[in-house]
Design a protein around this motif. Structure first.
Motif, short mmCIF file in Angstrom:
data_model
loop_
_atom_site.label_atom_id
_atom_site.label_comp_id
_atom_site.label_asym_id
_atom_site.label_seq_id
_atom_site.Cartn_x
_atom_site.Cartn_y
_atom_site.Cartn_z
N GLU A 108 66.75 11.23 47.88
CA GLU A 108 65.62 11.59 48.78
C GLU A 108 65.82 12.92 49.72
O GLU A 108 64.68 13.21 50.03
N LEU A 109 66.98 13.26 49.89
CA LEU A 109 67.11 14.53 50.47
C LEU A 109 66.54 15.63 49.55
O LEU A 109 65.99 16.62 50.20
N GLU A 110 66.71 15.79 48.47
CA GLU A 110 66.29 16.76 47.52
C GLU A 110 64.61 16.57 47.35
O GLU A 110 64.11 17.57 47.35
N GLU A 111 64.16 15.36 47.54
CA GLU A 111 62.85 15.17 47.30
C GLU A 111 62.13 15.76 48.84
O GLU A 111 61.16 16.38 48.88
N LEU A 112 62.92 15.78 49.84
CA LEU A 112 62.28 16.45 51.13
C LEU A 112 62.52 17.78 51.16
O LEU A 112 61.84 18.50 51.78
N LYS A 113 63.49 18.29 50.35
CA LYS A 113 63.91 19.77 50.31
C LYS A 113 62.54 20.51 49.56
O LYS A 113 62.45 21.73 49.49
N LYS A 114 62.31 19.81 48.39
CA LYS A 114 60.98 20.17 47.69
C LYS A 114 59.65 20.52 48.14
O LYS A 114 59.41 19.94 49.29
N PRO A 115 59.10 21.88 48.01
CA PRO A 115 57.85 22.17 48.75
C PRO A 115 56.71 21.47 48.41
O PRO A 115 56.90 21.11 47.24
N THR A 116 56.03 21.00 49.30
CA THR A 116 54.85 19.93 49.10
C THR A 116 53.64 21.16 48.32
O THR A 116 53.78 22.05 48.33
N ASP A 117 52.74 20.51 47.74
CA ASP A 117 51.66 21.00 47.00
C ASP A 117 50.86 21.67 48.32
O ASP A 117 50.35 23.06 47.97
N LYS A 135 74.31 3.91 47.57
CA LYS A 135 73.48 4.38 48.64
C LYS A 135 73.69 5.85 48.70
O LYS A 135 72.52 6.53 49.18
N VAL A 136 74.78 6.37 48.51
CA VAL A 136 74.91 7.95 48.67
C VAL A 136 73.91 8.43 47.74
O VAL A 136 73.27 9.57 47.99
N THR A 137 73.95 8.15 46.33
CA THR A 137 73.38 8.78 45.38
C THR A 137 71.63 8.60 45.79
O THR A 137 71.08 9.67 45.46
N LYS A 138 71.14 7.39 46.26
CA LYS A 138 69.94 7.35 46.54
C LYS A 138 69.70 8.22 47.78
O LYS A 138 68.46 8.98 47.67
N LEU A 139 70.46 8.36 48.66
CA LEU A 139 70.30 9.31 49.79
C LEU A 139 70.08 10.77 49.41
O LEU A 139 69.31 11.46 49.97
N GLU A 140 71.04 11.08 48.43
CA GLU A 140 70.96 12.42 47.91
C GLU A 140 69.79 12.84 47.15
O GLU A 140 69.02 13.77 47.53
#
Length: 107
Positions: free
Chosen positions: A92-101, A85-90
């Motif tokens: 997801e957090l990295e995806e949210l930190k990435k700038p969107t197009d 679960k922690v790996t999955k949440l990490e």
């Protein structure tokens, strides 16, 4: 006196130089802090009765038995699930930190 430490044996408390600490530990003194908590236990100079030794051995055997009978397999399974679960949440957090197009093209 520089580098002074407190030692205790029974109700006797002494302040000695740190260079003499090992000698006092061998004589049965414990090193303590200002609150009286043991920092280093004595390395010699003490006698233990057979009754005290037997109590410690029985307590050790009881703890070993409890550890062997514990549901450690269940705890390991739960630990693995939580790590997943922690790996999955990490991720997801990295995806949210990435700038969107859309943010990148608006600058």
């Amino acid at each position: 006196m520089s580098n002074v430490v407190k030692i205790r044996k029974g109700n006797r408390i002494l302040n000695v130089e740190e260079s003499r600490l090992s000698s006092f530990l061998n004589q049965g003194y414990d090193q303590i802090d200002d609150n009286g908590t043991i920092v280093k236990r004595a390395t010699g100079g003490r006698n233990v009765t057979v009754a005290e030794l037997n109590e410690v051995i029985e307590a050790k055997e009881l703890l070993e038995e409890q550890l062997a009978n514990s549901d450690s397999a269940e705890l390991l399974k739960e630990n693995k699930a939580l790590k997943t679960k922690v790996t999955k949440l990490e991720r997801e957090l990295e995806e949210l930190k990435k700038p969107t197009d859309s943010n990148a093209s608006g600058k």
